[in-house]
Every structure is written in structure tokens, then in C-alpha cells.
Design a protein around this motif. Structure first.
Motif, PDB file in Angstrom:
ATOM      1  N   THR A  74       0.838  -1.197   0.000  1.00 26.72           N
ATOM      2  CA  THR A  74       0.000   0.000   0.000  1.00 26.72           C
ATOM      3  C   THR A  74       0.871   1.246   0.000  1.00 26.72           C
ATOM      4  OG1 THR A  74      -1.747  -1.200   1.153  1.00 26.72           O
ATOM      5  CG2 THR A  74      -1.834   1.215   1.238  1.00 26.72           C
ATOM      6  N   ARG A  75       1.890   1.256   0.858  1.00 32.38           N
ATOM      7  CA  ARG A  75       2.808   2.399   0.952  1.00 32.38           C
ATOM      8  C   ARG A  75       3.544   2.625  -0.362  1.00 32.38           C
ATOM      9  NH1 ARG A  75       7.913   1.925   2.069  1.00 32.38           N
ATOM     10  NH2 ARG A  75       7.727  -0.034   3.201  1.00 32.38           N
ATOM     11  N   LEU A  76       3.902   1.528  -1.050  1.00 37.82           N
ATOM     12  CA  LEU A  76       4.644   1.635  -2.312  1.00 37.82           C
ATOM     13  C   LEU A  76       3.744   1.860  -3.526  1.00 37.82           C
ATOM     14  CD1 LEU A  76       7.275  -1.231  -1.819  1.00 37.82           C
ATOM     15  CD2 LEU A  76       7.634   1.245  -1.564  1.00 37.82           C
ATOM     16  N   GLY A  77       2.420   1.848  -3.325  1.00 37.92           N
ATOM     17  CA  GLY A  77       1.497   2.063  -4.430  1.00 37.92           C
ATOM     18  C   GLY A  77       1.393   0.871  -5.371  1.00 37.92           C
ATOM     19  N   LYS A  78       1.609  -0.320  -4.851  1.00 39.65           N
ATOM     20  CA  LYS A  78       1.495  -1.534  -5.672  1.00 39.65           C
ATOM     21  C   LYS A  78       0.029  -1.801  -6.006  1.00 39.65           C
ATOM     22  CE  LYS A  78       5.836  -2.674  -5.734  1.00 39.65           C
ATOM     23  NZ  LYS A  78       6.579  -2.738  -6.990  1.00 39.65           N
ATOM     24  N   SER A  79      -0.199  -2.548  -7.067  1.00 41.33           N
ATOM     25  CA  SER A  79      -1.567  -2.885  -7.469  1.00 41.33           C
ATOM     26  C   SER A  79      -2.184  -3.846  -6.457  1.00 41.33           C
ATOM     27  CB  SER A  79      -1.575  -3.537  -8.850  1.00 41.33           C
ATOM     28  OG  SER A  79      -0.997  -4.838  -8.776  1.00 41.33           O
ATOM     29  N   ASP A 146      12.539  -3.939   0.142  1.00 37.79           N
ATOM     30  CA  ASP A 146      12.143  -2.686   0.792  1.00 37.79           C
ATOM     31  C   ASP A 146      12.716  -2.662   2.213  1.00 37.79           C
ATOM     32  OD1 ASP A 146      10.251  -0.235   0.747  1.00 37.79           O
ATOM     33  OD2 ASP A 146       9.740  -1.285   2.617  1.00 37.79           O
ATOM     34  N   ARG A 147      13.559  -1.673   2.493  1.00 37.63           N
ATOM     35  CA  ARG A 147      14.235  -1.597   3.804  1.00 37.63           C
ATOM     36  C   ARG A 147      13.236  -1.499   4.952  1.00 37.63           C
ATOM     37  NH1 ARG A 147      18.238  -4.152   4.165  1.00 37.63           N
ATOM     38  NH2 ARG A 147      18.240  -3.384   6.267  1.00 37.63           N
ATOM     39  N   ALA A 148      12.173  -0.731   4.777  1.00 31.78           N
ATOM     40  CA  ALA A 148      11.200  -0.567   5.858  1.00 31.78           C
ATOM     41  C   ALA A 148      10.503  -1.893   6.156  1.00 31.78           C
ATOM     42  CB  ALA A 148      10.180   0.508   5.505  1.00 31.78           C
ATOM     43  N   LEU A 154      10.846  -8.302   9.701  1.00 31.28           N
ATOM     44  CA  LEU A 154      11.845  -9.313  10.038  1.00 31.28           C
ATOM     45  C   LEU A 154      12.881  -8.848  11.053  1.00 31.28           C
ATOM     46  CD1 LEU A 154      12.403 -10.526   6.371  1.00 31.28           C
ATOM     47  CD2 LEU A 154      11.043 -11.670   8.141  1.00 31.28           C
ATOM     48  N   GLY A 155      12.864  -7.575  11.388  1.00 28.86           N
ATOM     49  CA  GLY A 155      13.821  -7.056  12.363  1.00 28.86           C
ATOM     50  C   GLY A 155      15.248  -6.978  11.840  1.00 28.86           C
ATOM     51  N   GLU A 160      21.936  -6.097   6.805  1.00 24.74           N
ATOM     52  CA  GLU A 160      21.283  -7.343   6.437  1.00 24.74           C
ATOM     53  C   GLU A 160      20.257  -7.109   5.329  1.00 24.74           C
ATOM     54  OE1 GLU A 160      21.236  -9.959  10.486  1.00 24.74           O
ATOM     55  OE2 GLU A 160      19.695  -8.394  10.332  1.00 24.74           O
ATOM     56  N   ARG A 161      20.044  -8.154   4.529  1.00 27.13           N
ATOM     57  CA  ARG A 161      18.985  -8.106   3.519  1.00 27.13           C
ATOM     58  C   ARG A 161      18.504  -9.532   3.232  1.00 27.13           C
ATOM     59  NH1 ARG A 161      22.054  -6.430  -2.098  1.00 27.13           N
ATOM     60  NH2 ARG A 161      23.653  -8.029  -1.998  1.00 27.13           N
TER      61      ARG A 161
END
Length: 192
Positions: A74-79, A146-148, A154-155, A160-161
Motif C-alpha cells: 500500500t505504501r509503495l502504491g502496488k496494485s 524494501d528496507r522498511a 523481520l527485524g 542485512e537483507r
């Protein structure tokens, strides 16, 4: 003289991921999963840095991560379709292992080699699950970058990624074989 392992080679030549959406309970219990994780941790690791770790997601944790994926989308404006697909990947999964790349400062081991090792862990875990008779699939997706989302769901810390989400369970149906790459188109033989 080489000592062949025909059963292992047959597995590698016929292995096939199972679509995550076809996986259902039961999933491996803790003891069975420890064996799979142990196999994955035998991945090549230049410098013995162990530039990865595991986060095992089950039950309510998967529901929480699914909700975080919705908020992220939602924040990223995804469909709506993309958001639902990301939500369902977690909400419908019987078990998910997040393989986390942990970048470690090293004067000898470049970051890219640490990334390769984390990717190899994903494949090793996937293959260990499949070799043990489980259905398994390696996914990532937009939320994993997405970093956020990574921090809240996942904390993860800044170094880390997500290398991949390995979904493991019981397959409902065997997927059809898919076309494989042409070795002739991808291989160059150099003898001189």
C-alpha cells in the motif's frame, strides 16, 4: 578415480521446485527442519564468514509478515493484485525460512562473494527440502527489497537483507516439467 553418487546426480538432473501456492501443511517439524538447515549451512563460504542466517516463520509469524506485506504494498502504491500475491505467499505458507544475507566487513572477502554465498544457501536449503521429499520454493519479491519492510517484518539491521524466502510444505500436486535452457546456446568450450 572419481567416486560417483548416481542417486545424487539423478536428483540434481531431475529436481524441480514446487510452486509455493501448491504447498500445504504439514511442514517439517523442528527436528526435520534442523537437518535441512544443517545441510544448507554446508554451503561454500569463502573465508568462513557465515555471511547469512535463518529466520524460521510459522503460524502467527507468517500472518504478521503477510500483514506487513500488505502495508508495504500500500505504501509503495502496488496494485491490488501484487499486494494480494505478496500477502498470500506468506499467509498460505505452512513454513517459510527467510535466508538473510549478513554483510560482514572483511579485507579479503568482497561483498559480492558474501552475496553469492547467501544465494548458495538458498539453493542448498531448497534442494535439501526437495531431496527430503518436501515441496519447496524459493521466492523473493518486491517487499524483500524494501528496507522498511525488512526492518519491521523481520527485524533486519542495516547490514542485512533478504536473500530469499524458502517456502516448505507438502505439495498438493506435482507441477509439469518446464522447458530447460539449451546448453549449446549457453556454453562456450575453450581448449586453447
Amino acid at each position: 578415480m572419481p567416486q560417483p553418487n548416481p542417486a545424487a546426480m539423478d536428483f540434481l538432473l531431475t529436481r524441480r521446485s514446487r510452486p509455493a501456492k501448491t504447498l500445504q501443511a504439514p511442514a517439517p517439524d523442528r527436528a526435520a527442519l534442523r537437518t535441512l538447515l544443517t545441510a544448507a549451512a554446508r554451503t561454500p563460504d569463502h573465508g568462513k564468514l557465515e555471511p547469512w542466517r535463518f529466520i524460521v516463520l510459522r503460524g502467527a509469524a507468517l500472518d504478521r509478515v503477510a500483514s506487513e506485506a500488505v502495508a508495504c504494498g500500500t505504501r509503495l502504491g502496488k496494485s491490488d493484485e501484487d499486494i494480494e500475491k505478496a500477502r498470500a505467499a506468506f499467509a498460505n505458507s505452512p513454513l517459510c525460512v527467510a535466508v538473510i544475507e549478513v554483510h560482514k566487513d572483511s579485507p579479503k572477502i568482497p561483498a559480492i562473494e558474501q552475496t553469492y554465498s547467501a544465494g548458495a544457501v538458498c539453493l542448498a536449503l531448497l534442494n535439501a527440502a526437495l531431496a527430503s521429499g518436501w515441496g519447496a520454493n524459493w521466492l523473493s519479491g518486491w517487499a524483500s527489497h524494501d528496507r522498511a519492510f525488512c526492518a519491521s517484518a523481520l527485524g533486519l539491521s542495516p547490514q542485512e537483507r533478504v536473500a530469499g524466502f524458502i517456502h516448505i510444505g507438502t505439495e498438493r500436486s506435482v507441477p509439469p516439467e518446464r522447458p530447460r535452457p539449451s546448453l549449446d546456446a549457453l556454453t562456450e568450450w575453450v581448449d586453447t
